[in-house]
Design a protein around this motif. Sequence first.
Motif, short mmCIF file in Angstrom:
data_model
loop_
_atom_site.label_atom_id
_atom_site.label_comp_id
_atom_site.label_asym_id
_atom_site.label_seq_id
_atom_site.Cartn_x
_atom_site.Cartn_y
_atom_site.Cartn_z
N VAL A 192 0.83 -1.21 0.00
CA VAL A 192 0.00 0.00 0.00
C VAL A 192 0.86 1.25 0.00
O VAL A 192 0.64 2.19 -0.80
N VAL A 193 1.85 1.31 0.88
CA VAL A 193 2.70 2.50 0.97
C VAL A 193 3.52 2.67 -0.31
O VAL A 193 3.72 3.79 -0.80
N THR A 194 3.97 1.57 -0.90
CA THR A 194 4.70 1.66 -2.17
C THR A 194 3.82 2.23 -3.28
O THR A 194 4.26 3.10 -4.05
N LEU A 195 2.58 1.77 -3.36
CA LEU A 195 1.66 2.29 -4.37
C LEU A 195 1.35 3.77 -4.13
O LEU A 195 1.23 4.56 -5.09
N ILE A 196 1.20 4.17 -2.88
CA ILE A 196 0.96 5.58 -2.56
C ILE A 196 2.11 6.45 -3.06
O ILE A 196 1.90 7.51 -3.66
N VAL A 197 3.33 5.97 -2.83
CA VAL A 197 4.51 6.75 -3.25
C VAL A 197 4.62 6.80 -4.77
O VAL A 197 4.88 7.87 -5.35
N ILE A 198 4.39 5.65 -5.43
CA ILE A 198 4.53 5.61 -6.89
C ILE A 198 3.47 6.45 -7.58
O ILE A 198 3.77 7.33 -8.41
N PHE A 199 2.20 6.19 -7.27
CA PHE A 199 1.11 6.89 -7.96
C PHE A 199 0.90 8.31 -7.44
O PHE A 199 0.32 9.14 -8.13
N GLY A 200 1.40 8.58 -6.25
CA GLY A 200 1.29 9.94 -5.74
C GLY A 200 2.47 10.80 -6.14
O GLY A 200 2.48 12.01 -5.89
N GLY A 201 3.47 10.18 -6.78
CA GLY A 201 4.65 10.94 -7.21
C GLY A 201 5.40 11.56 -6.05
O GLY A 201 5.98 12.64 -6.19
N LEU A 202 5.43 10.89 -4.91
CA LEU A 202 6.06 11.44 -3.72
C LEU A 202 7.57 11.24 -3.78
O LEU A 202 8.06 10.18 -4.17
N ASP A 203 8.29 12.26 -3.39
CA ASP A 203 9.75 12.23 -3.40
C ASP A 203 10.25 11.79 -2.03
O ASP A 203 10.34 12.58 -1.10
N THR A 204 10.55 10.52 -1.90
CA THR A 204 11.06 10.00 -0.63
C THR A 204 12.09 8.92 -0.93
O THR A 204 12.15 8.38 -2.04
N ARG A 205 12.90 8.61 0.05
CA ARG A 205 13.98 7.65 -0.14
C ARG A 205 13.43 6.24 -0.37
O ARG A 205 12.49 5.81 0.29
N THR A 206 14.06 5.53 -1.30
CA THR A 206 13.65 4.16 -1.62
C THR A 206 14.82 3.20 -1.41
O THR A 206 15.96 3.62 -1.15
N VAL A 207 14.54 1.91 -1.56
CA VAL A 207 15.59 0.90 -1.43
C VAL A 207 16.71 1.14 -2.43
O VAL A 207 17.89 0.97 -2.14
N GLY A 208 16.33 1.56 -3.64
CA GLY A 208 17.32 1.82 -4.68
C GLY A 208 18.28 2.93 -4.34
O GLY A 208 19.39 2.99 -4.88
N ASP A 209 17.87 3.83 -3.43
CA ASP A 209 18.77 4.91 -3.02
C ASP A 209 19.90 4.40 -2.13
O ASP A 209 20.94 5.06 -1.99
N MET A 210 19.70 3.24 -1.53
CA MET A 210 20.76 2.67 -0.68
C MET A 210 21.84 2.03 -1.55
O MET A 210 23.03 2.30 -1.39
N ALA A 211 21.41 1.17 -2.47
CA ALA A 211 22.35 0.48 -3.36
C ALA A 211 21.55 -0.34 -4.35
O ALA A 211 20.39 -0.70 -4.10
N SER A 212 22.16 -0.65 -5.48
CA SER A 212 21.51 -1.52 -6.46
C SER A 212 21.55 -2.95 -5.95
O SER A 212 22.56 -3.41 -5.41
N ILE A 213 20.44 -3.67 -6.13
CA ILE A 213 20.40 -5.07 -5.69
C ILE A 213 20.39 -6.02 -6.88
O ILE A 213 20.14 -7.21 -6.73
N SER A 214 20.66 -5.48 -8.05
CA SER A 214 20.65 -6.30 -9.25
C SER A 214 21.92 -7.15 -9.32
O SER A 214 23.02 -6.68 -9.04
N GLY A 215 21.77 -8.41 -9.69
CA GLY A 215 22.93 -9.29 -9.80
C GLY A 215 22.55 -10.62 -10.40
O GLY A 215 21.40 -10.85 -10.77
N GLY A 216 23.53 -11.52 -10.49
CA GLY A 216 23.28 -12.86 -11.02
C GLY A 216 23.32 -13.89 -9.92
O GLY A 216 23.20 -13.56 -8.74
N LEU A 217 23.49 -15.13 -10.30
CA LEU A 217 23.59 -16.21 -9.33
C LEU A 217 24.93 -16.14 -8.61
O LEU A 217 25.95 -15.77 -9.21
N PRO A 218 24.97 -16.48 -7.31
CA PRO A 218 26.27 -16.51 -6.62
C PRO A 218 27.17 -17.58 -7.22
O PRO A 218 26.71 -18.66 -7.62
#
Length: 516
Positions: A192-218
Amino acid sequence: MTQAFYNLFRPKEANIKDEVLSGLTVALALVPEAVAFSLIAGVSPLIGLYTAFIIGLITSILGGRPGMISGATGAIAVVVVALVIDHGVEYLFAAVVLMGLIQILVGVLKLGKLIRLVPHPVMFGFVNGLAIIIFTAQFAQFKTVNAQGVTEWMSGTPLFLMLALVLVTMLIIKYLPMLTKVIPSALAAILVVTLIVIFGGLDTRTVGDMASISGGLPQFHIPMVSLSMETFWIILPYSAIMAGVGLIESLLTLTLVDEITETRGSGNKECIAQGVANVTTGFFGGMGGCAMIGQSLINVNAGGRNRLSGIVAALGLLTFILFFSSYIEMVPMAALVGLMFMVAIGTFEWASLRVFRKVPKSDVLVMILVTLVTVFLHNLALAVLIGVIIAALVFAWKNSKMIRARKRMDENGIKHYEIFGPLFFASVTAFGEKFDPINDPDEIIIDFEESRIVDHSGLEAVHKVTERYSKVGKTVYVRHLDSSSKALLHKASSIIHVNYKEDDPNFIHADEKVLK
């Protein structure tokens, strides 16, 4: 074979829906934690994420406590900082492998049952301290870096927006179960809070602001260190501390989940599972970990009671890394902060505050001291160790004052000392002061029907009393020793000699011989 495999993971107390949804909730909560602990340890965020996946998966399958969640933790991260700085990340991987081997050895030797020696006040202090750490750790999300690169507290609109989103998250988690339990309230709050931020266009810190979590298999990776005694002595202190911290936190978390679910896990099995998981993660470039009390409580409160929820959490985390990193990076940190606030509130043993005037002051002191050490030093192993030592000393002091002697003369002129209370290292001085060799008759009897000899100090105390009377030509007899005291005396018969009374049904008469 297939049926046995199915029975291992088939939920027995909850339905599959609850297990899967609680696992997904935990997977979301694992992301910022793993990233944050990686940054604390000074390694790549992906190392922490891979650690959470590998350890979480293996302990869910092999562990002794279904429903408990393991992964990269702050307790381990704090320990390895110096090793990474001084010797590099490859030494960290080697230390994690050795850590796992130590934990396996502890499990094989069945030392996991030692957790039963942890008194209840220490448990209260540990849990309360951890709750405070979880709560205060979220304050970092209320800080920002200004244009000059200086970290400062949020203010104005960003602060009020963050607080509002955190509050919404907490309210959903608190009150949604009153309306429906179709979906775990924690997962619903995050969505719910994620949808509020996305559709409300709210400028707040997200997980992506900490670091990228994209990667492959270990990838399988043998630590690039020299196989020498020099390397061994470098990593051994860190491995031993990590193994101890990891097992203490895991076994205490296991005990806490046992109490919540009213079931019983296997401590020794959990030790082996933690060891196997850490050995594996060390060979796949992981930073080591243990049970996570916050995530375990999220899982249990969301309905996760079996191995399936932990497996879903681990595989869900890997899925996020491989395929959905861009979406997970859109989750606002406010939602996860609100979730962790609720975990901290639920973790804190509020009942412990009501017993302050109802339990001994020593128990209150132990509880407060363990809480303070946990909060200020972030060293869970040290906090528990200090608590156990103080509780043991208090116990010894109290029992040392319980030794008593009732004295009487029988019709044959023999003086009887009827001993009450345990005879051990703390009570031997008081025990020795009960006797009067100069003024006593030629024969005395020490009656242990209401007492027992606990340790070597107790044996020596009996021997010294016998020796004191022998020096003035008098004889001491011992009677009514219990079986454990008899066994101690029998083992020490080559160095300690006492006389047993002939009419004692438990013993035969011994030679009237005293060590000189």
